[in-house]
Design a protein around this motif. Structure first.
Motif, PDB file in Angstrom:
ATOM      1  N   THR A   1     -14.909  10.648 -10.759  1.00  0.00           N
ATOM      2  CA  THR A   1     -14.673  11.873 -11.494  1.00  0.00           C
ATOM      3  C   THR A   1     -15.902  12.111 -12.363  1.00  0.00           C
ATOM      4  OG1 THR A   1     -12.265  11.713 -11.527  1.00  0.00           O
ATOM      5  CG2 THR A   1     -13.293  12.953 -13.309  1.00  0.00           C
ATOM      6  N   MET A   2     -16.440  13.315 -12.305  1.00  0.00           N
ATOM      7  CA  MET A   2     -17.677  13.612 -13.029  1.00  0.00           C
ATOM      8  C   MET A   2     -17.424  14.602 -14.147  1.00  0.00           C
ATOM      9  SD  MET A   2     -19.827  11.687 -11.531  1.00  0.00           S
ATOM     10  CE  MET A   2     -21.271  12.286 -12.416  1.00  0.00           C
ATOM     11  N   GLY A   3     -18.088  14.372 -15.254  1.00  0.00           N
ATOM     12  CA  GLY A   3     -17.919  15.266 -16.389  1.00  0.00           C
ATOM     13  C   GLY A   3     -19.242  15.630 -17.029  1.00  0.00           C
ATOM     14  N   TRP A   4     -19.195  16.729 -17.753  1.00  0.00           N
ATOM     15  CA  TRP A   4     -20.309  17.144 -18.602  1.00  0.00           C
ATOM     16  C   TRP A   4     -19.800  17.227 -20.045  1.00  0.00           C
ATOM     17  CZ3 TRP A   4     -25.334  17.531 -17.223  1.00  0.00           C
ATOM     18  CH2 TRP A   4     -25.639  17.646 -15.863  1.00  0.00           C
ATOM     19  N   PHE A   5     -20.587  16.697 -20.952  1.00  0.00           N
ATOM     20  CA  PHE A   5     -20.301  16.757 -22.379  1.00  0.00           C
ATOM     21  C   PHE A   5     -21.525  17.341 -23.076  1.00  0.00           C
ATOM     22  CE2 PHE A   5     -16.452  14.123 -22.944  1.00  0.00           C
ATOM     23  CZ  PHE A   5     -16.313  13.648 -21.654  1.00  0.00           C
ATOM     24  N   ARG A   6     -21.330  17.789 -24.308  1.00  0.00           N
ATOM     25  CA  ARG A   6     -22.483  18.255 -25.069  1.00  0.00           C
ATOM     26  C   ARG A   6     -22.351  17.807 -26.521  1.00  0.00           C
ATOM     27  NH1 ARG A   6     -21.513  24.838 -24.801  1.00  0.00           N
ATOM     28  NH2 ARG A   6     -19.798  24.992 -26.301  1.00  0.00           N
ATOM     29  N   GLN A   7     -23.503  17.680 -27.155  1.00  0.00           N
ATOM     30  CA  GLN A   7     -23.511  17.192 -28.530  1.00  0.00           C
ATOM     31  C   GLN A   7     -24.585  17.897 -29.328  1.00  0.00           C
ATOM     32  OE1 GLN A   7     -24.243  12.947 -28.982  1.00  0.00           O
ATOM     33  NE2 GLN A   7     -23.026  12.912 -30.870  1.00  0.00           N
ATOM     34  N   VAL A   8     -24.172  18.449 -30.446  1.00  0.00           N
ATOM     35  CA  VAL A   8     -25.092  19.009 -31.417  1.00  0.00           C
ATOM     36  C   VAL A   8     -25.448  17.906 -32.395  1.00  0.00           C
ATOM     37  CG1 VAL A   8     -25.397  20.737 -33.227  1.00  0.00           C
ATOM     38  CG2 VAL A   8     -24.132  21.311 -31.143  1.00  0.00           C
TER      39      VAL A   8
ATOM     40  N   GLU B   1     -19.891  15.443 -33.293  1.00  0.00           N
ATOM     41  CA  GLU B   1     -19.322  14.628 -32.230  1.00  0.00           C
ATOM     42  C   GLU B   1     -19.642  15.223 -30.857  1.00  0.00           C
ATOM     43  OE1 GLU B   1     -14.884  16.623 -32.787  1.00  0.00           O
ATOM     44  OE2 GLU B   1     -15.036  14.564 -32.084  1.00  0.00           O
ATOM     45  N   ARG B   2     -19.597  14.345 -29.884  1.00  0.00           N
ATOM     46  CA  ARG B   2     -19.830  14.764 -28.511  1.00  0.00           C
ATOM     47  C   ARG B   2     -18.548  15.398 -27.969  1.00  0.00           C
ATOM     48  NH1 ARG B   2     -22.560  10.217 -25.079  1.00  0.00           N
ATOM     49  NH2 ARG B   2     -20.606   9.152 -25.606  1.00  0.00           N
ATOM     50  N   LEU B   3     -18.685  16.553 -27.340  1.00  0.00           N
ATOM     51  CA  LEU B   3     -17.524  17.322 -26.892  1.00  0.00           C
ATOM     52  C   LEU B   3     -17.503  17.468 -25.376  1.00  0.00           C
ATOM     53  CD1 LEU B   3     -17.543  20.262 -29.485  1.00  0.00           C
ATOM     54  CD2 LEU B   3     -16.127  18.197 -29.526  1.00  0.00           C
ATOM     55  N   PHE B   4     -16.309  17.448 -24.839  1.00  0.00           N
ATOM     56  CA  PHE B   4     -16.087  17.710 -23.426  1.00  0.00           C
ATOM     57  C   PHE B   4     -16.456  19.151 -23.107  1.00  0.00           C
ATOM     58  CE2 PHE B   4     -14.033  17.518 -19.367  1.00  0.00           C
ATOM     59  CZ  PHE B   4     -13.382  18.740 -19.208  1.00  0.00           C
ATOM     60  N   VAL B   5     -17.099  19.362 -21.963  1.00  0.00           N
ATOM     61  CA  VAL B   5     -17.446  20.706 -21.509  1.00  0.00           C
ATOM     62  C   VAL B   5     -16.728  21.026 -20.205  1.00  0.00           C
ATOM     63  CG1 VAL B   5     -19.305  22.215 -20.715  1.00  0.00           C
ATOM     64  CG2 VAL B   5     -19.693  20.651 -22.634  1.00  0.00           C
ATOM     65  N   ALA B   6     -16.847  20.119 -19.227  1.00  0.00           N
ATOM     66  CA  ALA B   6     -16.270  20.391 -17.916  1.00  0.00           C
ATOM     67  C   ALA B   6     -16.127  19.092 -17.152  1.00  0.00           C
ATOM     68  CB  ALA B   6     -17.142  21.369 -17.125  1.00  0.00           C
ATOM     69  N   ALA B   7     -15.218  19.100 -16.174  1.00  0.00           N
ATOM     70  CA  ALA B   7     -15.042  17.942 -15.304  1.00  0.00           C
ATOM     71  C   ALA B   7     -14.633  18.410 -13.926  1.00  0.00           C
ATOM     72  CB  ALA B   7     -13.992  16.986 -15.874  1.00  0.00           C
ATOM     73  N   ILE B   8     -14.944  17.561 -12.948  1.00  0.00           N
ATOM     74  CA  ILE B   8     -14.538  17.826 -11.569  1.00  0.00           C
ATOM     75  C   ILE B   8     -14.007  16.519 -10.988  1.00  0.00           C
ATOM     76  CG2 ILE B   8     -16.896  17.475 -10.694  1.00  0.00           C
ATOM     77  CD1 ILE B   8     -16.218  19.661  -8.564  1.00  0.00           C
ATOM     78  N   THR B   9     -12.834  16.582 -10.406  1.00  0.00           N
ATOM     79  CA  THR B   9     -12.220  15.391  -9.846  1.00  0.00           C
ATOM     80  C   THR B   9     -12.852  15.034  -8.507  1.00  0.00           C
ATOM     81  OG1 THR B   9     -10.522  16.690  -8.734  1.00  0.00           O
ATOM     82  CG2 THR B   9     -10.045  15.925 -10.976  1.00  0.00           C
ATOM     83  N   TRP B  10     -12.557  13.830  -8.057  1.00  0.00           N
ATOM     84  CA  TRP B  10     -13.142  13.413  -6.780  1.00  0.00           C
ATOM     85  C   TRP B  10     -12.247  13.709  -5.596  1.00  0.00           C
ATOM     86  CZ3 TRP B  10     -10.912   9.351  -3.936  1.00  0.00           C
ATOM     87  CH2 TRP B  10     -10.041   8.498  -4.635  1.00  0.00           C
TER      88      TRP B  10
END
Length: 127
Positions: free
Chosen positions: A33-40, A44-53
């Motif tokens: 499962t792959m995800g993207w997070f972002r952090q200013v 704190e680091r925040l969830f942006v998006a994910a895609i299941t396998w």
């Protein structure tokens, strides 16, 4: 050794687009499962998006819904984040992450559930 290598960040004007890529090496990609997070900086680091396998289920943080699209190419061991209609609030370091323990239709918004991380790529949106 599992490695995640991000690319595609940069400086863009508000309203513009960028596509981030993350290539995975060192293990089988198809069951991650792959995800993207972002952090200013300083936040704190925040969830942006994910895609299941399994089944390609896609999930997004509310502020990016309709503007960002996550996708994967298992033949290239790569996950993408297409970002359109960018605004200054999207400015952050974006991290790619891989979860090797989740079921095929499962994703997590919690960074602690992800096993592997990329080094991050800076996205800056000017107003």
């Amino acid at each position: 050794q599992v490695q995640l290598m991000e690319s595609g960040g940069g400086l863009v004007q508000a309203g513009g687009s960028l596509t981030l890529s993350c290539e995975v090496s060192g293990r089988t990609f198809g069951d991650l499962t792959m995800g993207w997070f972002r952090q200013v900086h300083g936040k704190e680091r925040l969830f942006v998006a994910a895609i299941t396998w399994g089944g390609g289920g896609r999930y997004y943080l509310d502020p990016v819904k309709g503007r960002f699209t996550i996708s994967r190419d298992n033949s290239k061991n790569t996950v993408y984040l297409q970002m359109n209609h960018l605004n200054p609030d999207d400015t952050a370091v974006y991290y790619c992450a891989a979860d090797s323990k989740s079921g095929r239709y499962y994703y997590s918004q919690f960074d602690g559930d992800y096993d592997y991380w990329g080094q991050g790529t800076q996205v800056t949106v000017s107003s």
